[in-house]
Design an enzyme around this catalytic site. Structure first.
Site, mmCIF file in Angstrom:
data_model
loop_
_atom_site.group_PDB
_atom_site.id
_atom_site.type_symbol
_atom_site.label_atom_id
_atom_site.label_comp_id
_atom_site.label_asym_id
_atom_site.label_seq_id
_atom_site.Cartn_x
_atom_site.Cartn_y
_atom_site.Cartn_z
ATOM 1 N N ASP A 1 35.284 62.884 26.525
ATOM 2 C CA ASP A 1 34.365 63.654 25.700
ATOM 3 C C ASP A 1 32.939 63.339 26.148
ATOM 4 O OD1 ASP A 1 33.613 65.345 23.576
ATOM 5 O OD2 ASP A 1 33.296 63.618 22.262
ATOM 6 N N ASP B 1 29.535 64.053 23.933
ATOM 7 C CA ASP B 1 28.710 63.527 22.845
ATOM 8 C C ASP B 1 29.428 62.374 22.152
ATOM 9 O OD1 ASP B 1 26.502 65.346 23.025
ATOM 10 O OD2 ASP B 1 27.824 66.906 22.250
ATOM 11 N N LYS C 1 39.417 71.338 21.067
ATOM 12 C CA LYS C 1 40.020 70.147 20.444
ATOM 13 C C LYS C 1 39.951 70.262 18.921
ATOM 14 C CE LYS C 1 36.943 67.710 22.506
ATOM 15 N NZ LYS C 1 36.054 66.590 22.846
ATOM 16 N N ASP D 1 35.349 59.780 20.935
ATOM 17 C CA ASP D 1 34.735 59.015 19.851
ATOM 18 C C ASP D 1 35.238 59.456 18.490
ATOM 19 O OD1 ASP D 1 33.189 61.528 20.140
ATOM 20 O OD2 ASP D 1 31.960 60.677 18.534
#
Length: 259
Positions: A13, A15, A184, A209
């Site tokens: 990912d 961010d 996602k 995250d």
């Protein structure tokens, strides 16, 4: 049990893993450099559909992170690929930015307000009441409803912003029609990323995250999953979920040695 196979491909990912509020997370540059030097294929994934891969490449470069354009995979690209497989050369009414409209154009889609096959909802900072009303009426008239991702909020320097999932909920309330979310945690986005890399799930890892998007999507696609604690999910929240990542680490810096 047999030992897991070595990790040969990486998905990560963006961010909360590589960057946070417009700044690189310590260890991100080392991780990307190690990946490039290893020759292992990788993709940086994002549910944000606002930007093209070229845009994101430039934004990351401004932060000192070198990610090739072809190594960026967005929910807009995944949506365009999905629609091409469903209805090649179709038509769509789009609520979104250039990342989404460019992906659909390049996939051979015609963007129109007249009897489109699909209403496609993506991220934008300028959702208008007029455009949402048009989308609602088109869906009521029979257009199929697609959304790039289910994220309800997105980050900004001023605080959270309403994102695709929130606007999708509004449209669903008005039409009674729920969208198909491509990004996602839909494992479809992960499988398309694997196909792009010609990678196998047994030898691929996903770094994220968020437990509710990155980790569950990776798990359902059969990947090993690494949760970093530099974004949304905290260590205390991990045990609240009925599934677990393969490993929890403090940050991307802890993953460098595993490449």
């Amino acid at each position: 049990m047999s030992e897991p196979k070595p990790i040969e491909s990486w998905l990560t990912d963006m961010d909360g893993v590589l960057v946070h509020e417009g700044k690189p997370i310590p260890g991100a540059e080392d991780f990307l450099r190690t990946l490039r030097e290893s020759g292992k294929p990788f993709l940086v994934l994002t549910n944000n559909s606002m930007y093209t891969p070229r845009d994101l490449h430039a934004r990351l470069a401004d932060m000192g992170l070198d990610v090739p354009i072809e190594s960026i995979w967005t929910s807009a690209l995944a949506t365009a690929k999905f629609l091409t497989g469903q209805r090649p050369g179709g038509t769509a009414y789009v609520l979104g930015e250039s990342g989404l409209t460019t992906a659909l154009h390049e996939a051979g889609y015609i963007l129109t307000e007249r009897e489109p096959d699909y209403v496609v909802l993506g991220e934008t900072r300028t959702y208008s009441f007029e455009a949402i009303t048009k989308a609602i009426r088109l869906i009521v008239d029979g257009a199929r409803f697609i959304a790039t991702n289910p994220d309800n909020t997105g980050p900004s320097e001023e605080g959270v912003l309403p994102a695709t999932g929130s606007v999708a909920a509004l449209i669903t309330e008005a039409t009674g029609v729920e969208p198909y979310f491509v990004g996602k945690p839909n494992p479809l986005m992960m499988r398309e990323a694997l196909n792009t890399l010609s990678a196998h799930s047994e030898t691929t890892a996903m770094i994220g995250d968020r437990m509710d998007t990155d980790v569950v999507a990776g798990m359902e696609a059969g990947l090993r999953t690494f949760l970093v604690l530099t974004g949304t999910t905290t260590r205390e929240q991990v045990d609240r979920f009925p599934y677990r990542p393969t490993k929890v680490v403090e940050s991307i810096a802890d993953v460098v040695a595993m490449v």
